[in-house]
Design a protein around this motif. Structure first.
Motif, short mmCIF file in Angstrom:
data_model
loop_
_atom_site.label_atom_id
_atom_site.label_comp_id
_atom_site.label_asym_id
_atom_site.label_seq_id
_atom_site.Cartn_x
_atom_site.Cartn_y
_atom_site.Cartn_z
N LEU A 93 2.74 -3.19 -6.37
CA LEU A 93 4.13 -2.85 -6.64
C LEU A 93 4.53 -3.28 -8.04
N VAL A 126 1.96 -7.67 -6.16
CA VAL A 126 3.10 -7.41 -7.03
C VAL A 126 2.75 -7.92 -8.42
N THR A 159 11.19 -3.33 -6.40
CA THR A 159 10.11 -3.97 -5.63
C THR A 159 10.65 -4.64 -4.37
#
Length: 598
Positions: free
Chosen positions: A276, A523, A283
């Protein structure tokens, strides 16, 4: 600005997405959600291995090379606020800002906000990263471990050295700061008791001088142009714009792919790994929509819980800023060149020669200072402009003027990002809680007084035609705070909503960038930052994504640097300790050893 050019560009984008680019692969090794600053870095680094197939999905449009509103540096006021370039977020009514909704521009285009931002390149202070590395589990994120990635990402045209890189994809030009107002401003800062610095991104951040900018040969150098477009030819790299990711697919707690919508059609992509890169707003929104977040928020919406992380969407941080503006008695500002009657020449000079007022962002210099004796490193940042103007192009005067953008860098206010609906097209609720703490309010008063002190020095006296904004009638602490509540704008640095850490409120494993309680889900964007840095966050985000690429691939991180940095308390081999800021009232708030309290 008319909508003709953006409408044409949007039509071209739709045609490209529907035909030329073709459908996205049904299965890839890595899908990167978001083609913004971090997504472009991750796409470049992950696709270096030709045996790894990578798909980038960007909900906005492409950054067409013919689009002057993106690529002309001085055109930066045009994309902000335009529905073709900007997602146009707003906060919920801010309770400590007279109930105002604060506008938040976010890039709706390949390159993300790096395609519409002010192009100021600031790494933050080394002690920002000492603060990161001081938290449990974050030891590999201190300055020594981050500096090699700052160097890897850049080519600093002012020269490579122990602190600056010379072979990276992001080419940085130092602002010329040739307008006489810049020289007078720098001299005024010295007269007020603050130092000069040769390089705010090098050994010593504290002080005043020209700034680095993401401009190269008169054009904006976004993350897309630096990292993504040079490698678009790779057969294992696929990029799709106008593709809104709606959900992460899971098998148990393992991420197995994503669902997305493009041109009205729904699609599914299976992936070995989901990364992400939607930023500090999108996010956490996608995580929450997909069942990763606080069960108290998600269950009432009928969302099945994959990982009950209460910290998703919490810890939201940002910088707020105001413009302190003065009239100029001498006709030296750049105001005449930006008038409508002169814009055809400005455009022609840029289009044919890549020079003139169109080839600069005008944020060519500024500085960082400690506004009081209690802080360990600069808590105030100045951007100087040789014109009195707002981001939307409005000017408070007809004649000449100048201004500083100023605001505290370490507010201890914390906000939230929460989904309102299971519909991914509904923007999440944002509350930043600006001015909600005693420290924040004290530092705001301090910031305005420091700015006025500098702008009132003898070096600027030949130009000083009087303060326009906030104006001499705003003098007491409460009057200053009332003005800030009514006039302040975001500096557009949202961050920290899926922060790295090992405590119960954290979201990401600092060693792998994996989302706690899941596998195959990572992430690598601004939401991962544990604390906002003391400056524009574009450079820290690129650094973070560079390091995340190595961690995600399981490669050994770059060896830590031994380069020293300036510390006013202890000195270094390059400098003795220096005095505290002049005539400043110490802040009473308790502070983190390397910055403010949480």
């Amino acid at each position: 600005m008319t909508d003709r050019m953006p409408r044409l560009a949007a039509g071209v984008d739709a045609a490209l997405a529907a035909t030329t680019l073709g459908p996205a692969p049904a299965r890839v090794d890595v899908v990167i959600v978001g083609g913004g600053s971090a997504g472009c870095v991750l796409a470049n680094r992950r696709s270096e291995d030709r045996n790894t197939s990578v798909l980038v999905l960007e909900a906005g449009r492409s950054d067409l090379i013919i689009d002057p509103f993106i690529h002309m540096p001085a055109a930066l006021p045009f994309p902000i606020g335009s529905r073709f370039y900007d997602w146009r977020y707003e906060s919920d009514p801010e309770p400590h800002m007279n109930g105002r909704r604060v506008y938040h521009a976010r890039g709706k285009v390949l390159g993300g906000s790096s395609s519409i931002n002010g192009m100021i390149f600031q790494r933050g202070n080394p002690m920002d990263y000492e603060r990161w590395g001081g938290d449990p589990g974050m030891e590999q994120w201190d300055y020594a471990h981050c500096l090699p990635y700052f160097k890897r990402m850049e080519t600093c045209l002012a020269g490579a050295d122990a602190w600056r890189g010379g072979e990276g994809p992001l080419i940085l030009e130092r602002g010329p700061a040739e307008n006489p107002l810049f020289g007078a401003f720098f001299d005024a800062a010295v007269q007020a008791g603050y130092p000069r610095t040769d390089d705010a991104n090098g050994y010593r951040q504290e002080g005043f001088g020209p700034f680095d900018r993401t401009i190269h040969r008169g054009r904006r150098l976004s993350a897309a142009r630096a990292y993504l477009h040079p490698v678009m030819h790779r057969p294992n790299l696929h990029v799709r714009t106008l593709a809104l990711t709606t959900r992460i697919r899971f098998a148990g707690t393992r991420a197995t792919g994503i669902d997305y919508v493009s041109l009205g059609r729904r699609h599914t992509v299976e992936a070995g790994e989901v990364v992400l890169c939607g930023g500090a707003i999108n996010t956490p929104q996608l995580l929450q929509l997909s069942g990763v977040g606080d069960p108290k928020l998600l269950r009432p919406m009928g969302i099945d819980i994959v990982s009950g992380l209460s910290g998703v969407g919490d810890h939201l941080q940002d910088h707020l800023e105001v413009y302190v503006q003065y009239a100029s008695k001498l006709p030296v500002s750049i105001a005449p060149g930006l008038k409508w009657r002169n814009r055809p020449k400005l455009a022609a000079d840029w289009l044919f020669f890549r020079k003139g007022l169109g080839a600069t962002n005008h944020f060519e210099g500024g500085g960082f200072v400690r506004g009081n004796a209690d802080v360990d490193y600069p808590n105030l940042m100045f951007h100087f402009l040789p014109i009195a103007i707002r981001y939307d192009g409005r000017s408070p005067i007809e004649g000449h003027g100048y201004q500083v953008h100023i605001g505290p860098m370490y507010s201890d206010a914390r906000g939230t990002c929460r989904i309102r609906s299971v519909d991914p097209r509904v923007k999440p609720a944002l509350r930043f809680n600006y001015l909600s703490t005693d420290q924040d309010r004290r530092e705001w008063v301090e910031a305005i007084r420091v700015a006025r002190d500098i702008l009132g020095q003898p070096a600027l006296a030949p130009y000083n035609g009087g303060e326009i904004s906030p104006g001499p009638q705003v003098e007491t602490d409460e009057q200053i705070l009332d003005w800030v509540r009514a006039d302040a704008e975001t500096a557009l640095h949202p961050s920290c909503t899926a922060r790295m850490g090992v405590d119960d409120a954290s979201v990401l494993d600092p060693a792998t960038m994996s989302v706690h309680g899941t596998t195959g889900l990572r992430v690598g964007d601004a939401s991962a930052m544990p604390y906002v840095t003391n400056g524009n966050i574009y450079a820290p985000v690129i650094m973070l994504a560079e390091k995340a690429a190595d961690l995600i691939r399981g490669e050994s991180p770059l060896a830590p640097s031994s380069a020293p940095w300036y510390n006013h308390r202890t000195g270094t081999p390059l400098d003795p300790p220096t005095a505290d800021p002049p005539n400043r009232t110490p802040l009473a708030a308790t502070q983190h050893p390397a910055g403010p309290a949480d």
